[in-house]
Scaffold this motif. Structure first.
Motif, PDB file in Angstrom:
ATOM      1  N   ALA A  19      23.571  19.826  10.788  1.00 55.82           N
ATOM      2  CA  ALA A  19      24.189  19.551   9.371  1.00 55.82           C
ATOM      3  C   ALA A  19      25.186  18.558   9.888  1.00 55.82           C
ATOM      4  O   ALA A  19      24.559  17.743   9.118  1.00 55.82           O
ATOM      5  N   LEU A  20      25.724  18.933  10.266  1.00 59.22           N
ATOM      6  CA  LEU A  20      26.536  17.675  10.079  1.00 59.22           C
ATOM      7  C   LEU A  20      26.613  15.958  11.248  1.00 59.22           C
ATOM      8  O   LEU A  20      26.633  14.899  10.275  1.00 59.22           O
ATOM      9  N   GLY A  21      25.234  16.220  11.692  1.00 58.92           N
ATOM     10  CA  GLY A  21      24.799  15.354  12.596  1.00 58.92           C
ATOM     11  C   GLY A  21      23.800  14.243  11.821  1.00 58.92           C
ATOM     12  O   GLY A  21      23.766  13.072  11.810  1.00 58.92           O
ATOM     13  N   SER A  22      23.297  15.302  10.496  1.00 55.31           N
ATOM     14  CA  SER A  22      22.641  15.033   9.556  1.00 55.31           C
ATOM     15  C   SER A  22      23.311  13.879   8.640  1.00 55.31           C
ATOM     16  O   SER A  22      22.621  12.724   7.797  1.00 55.31           O
ATOM     17  N   ARG A  23      24.537  14.057   8.281  1.00 52.19           N
ATOM     18  CA  ARG A  23      25.142  13.218   7.237  1.00 52.19           C
ATOM     19  C   ARG A  23      24.567  13.271   5.887  1.00 52.19           C
ATOM     20  O   ARG A  23      24.430  11.991   5.055  1.00 52.19           O
ATOM     21  N   ARG A  24      23.902  14.350   5.465  1.00 48.19           N
ATOM     22  CA  ARG A  24      23.370  14.384   3.985  1.00 48.19           C
ATOM     23  C   ARG A  24      24.351  14.928   3.238  1.00 48.19           C
ATOM     24  O   ARG A  24      25.165  15.305   3.477  1.00 48.19           O
ATOM     25  N   ASP A  25      23.674  15.141   2.390  1.00 43.65           N
ATOM     26  CA  ASP A  25      24.493  16.267   1.088  1.00 43.65           C
ATOM     27  C   ASP A  25      24.757  17.010   1.353  1.00 43.65           C
ATOM     28  O   ASP A  25      23.937  17.991   2.372  1.00 43.65           O
ATOM     29  N   ARG A  26      25.466  18.126   0.792  1.00 43.88           N
ATOM     30  CA  ARG A  26      25.754  19.450   0.954  1.00 43.88           C
ATOM     31  C   ARG A  26      25.088  20.702   0.680  1.00 43.88           C
ATOM     32  O   ARG A  26      24.283  21.154   2.050  1.00 43.88           O
ATOM     33  N   GLU A  27      24.153  20.394   0.255  1.00 40.80           N
ATOM     34  CA  GLU A  27      22.579  21.335   0.070  1.00 40.80           C
ATOM     35  C   GLU A  27      21.369  21.140   1.277  1.00 40.80           C
ATOM     36  O   GLU A  27      20.862  22.071   1.404  1.00 40.80           O
TER      37      GLU A  27
END
Length: 273
Positions: free
Chosen positions: A104-112
């Protein structure tokens, strides 16, 4: 003259329910089903995390001591067996949480999007690297401890201390990141004073074990204290990152904190043993 009784007040949850929930959630060991599961029981279950760690660590410590007895020259083998026992007794759940959090953190995407990634069953490249890296650190640090004559003790201290993160990641200032899942039952349930008292108990036990070892020293005592306090630091850092990225904590975050705290504790012990 007979008296008419009103509806009885609900009984406060007992220690048994909290223990069953703690062991049932954190291990694959038979624990039974709690008669009540709510946020009160959940908070007490998280505070009992070090007790679960003590049992799991005790099993792994026994395996370490037995391996050393059978093959005194096979330090690496003893370390690998101990790490596998800890992971196996935990059902691999904490490692799975670490992988999900890393992806999740590695994706560097938004919260959702990050929350959606954490709910997926597959493991991405960041998760694989996180699991492999953590296990390598565990084995390397524990091997160094074994070579220093503080093997089974290190397993016991590190596994118990790493479960301290549960109390700190579930303290009252940490909200759940989503409206469902484990986080809703345990997030924000532990008062800071309760987390501090639990930490003090684990710290005292770790210092006592170091003092009673065959070769007690100021360095070893300092290492044991550092190992326990490092797990608290890891919990605070992990929680802060989860709050900023996800808005709160989840079951995966709890598992990630445990897996990050374990090598931190082992490294502290390895460098001072």
């Amino acid at each position: 003259m007979t008296s008419v009784r009103g509806p009885s007040a609900p009984r406060p949850p007992g220690l048994a329910d909290a223990l069953r929930l703690s062991f049932g959630t954190l291990t694959v060991l038979p624990a039974g089903v709690p008669s009540r599961v709510d946020r009160v029981v959940g908070g007490r279950a998280m505070m009992l995390g070090p007790v679960v760690g003590l049992v799991v660590g005790g099993i792994a410590a026994g395996v370490t001591a037995l391996a050393q007895l059978v093959r005194p020259d096979a330090d690496l083998l003893a370390a690998v067996l101990a790490v596998l026992v800890v992971a196996g007794a935990s059902g691999g759940l904490h490692l799975d949480g670490l992988a999900d959090f890393a992806d999740a953190l590695g994706s560097r995407r938004d919260r959702e999007t990050m929350l959606r990634i954490m709910k997926q069953s597959d493991i991405g490249p960041f998760g694989v690297v996180a699991i492999v890296g953590i296990l390598l650190l565990d084995v390397a640090a524990l091997t160094a401890c074994i070579q220093s004559g503080y093997g089974w003790q290190a397993v016991l201290v590190a596994t118990t201390a790493s479960r301290l993160t549960l109390a700190w990641t579930c303290r009252t200032s940490v909200p759940p990141a989503r409206p469902d899942g484990l986080g809703t039952f345990v997030a924000g349930t532990v008062r800071p004073i309760a987390a501090i008292l639990t930490t003090a108990a684990v710290l005292a036990a770790a210092l006592a074990l170091a003092w009673l070892s065959s070769t007690p020293s100021a360095t070893r005592l300092a290492g044991s204290a550092t190992a326990v306090l490092l797990t608290v630091a890891v919990a605070l850092a992990t929680t802060r990152r989860a709050k900023s990225a996800l808005g709160g904590t989840t079951g995966d975050v709890l598992g990630a904190a445990i897996e990050l705290a374990l090598p931190a504790a082992l490294l502290a012990l390895a460098l001072t043993a």
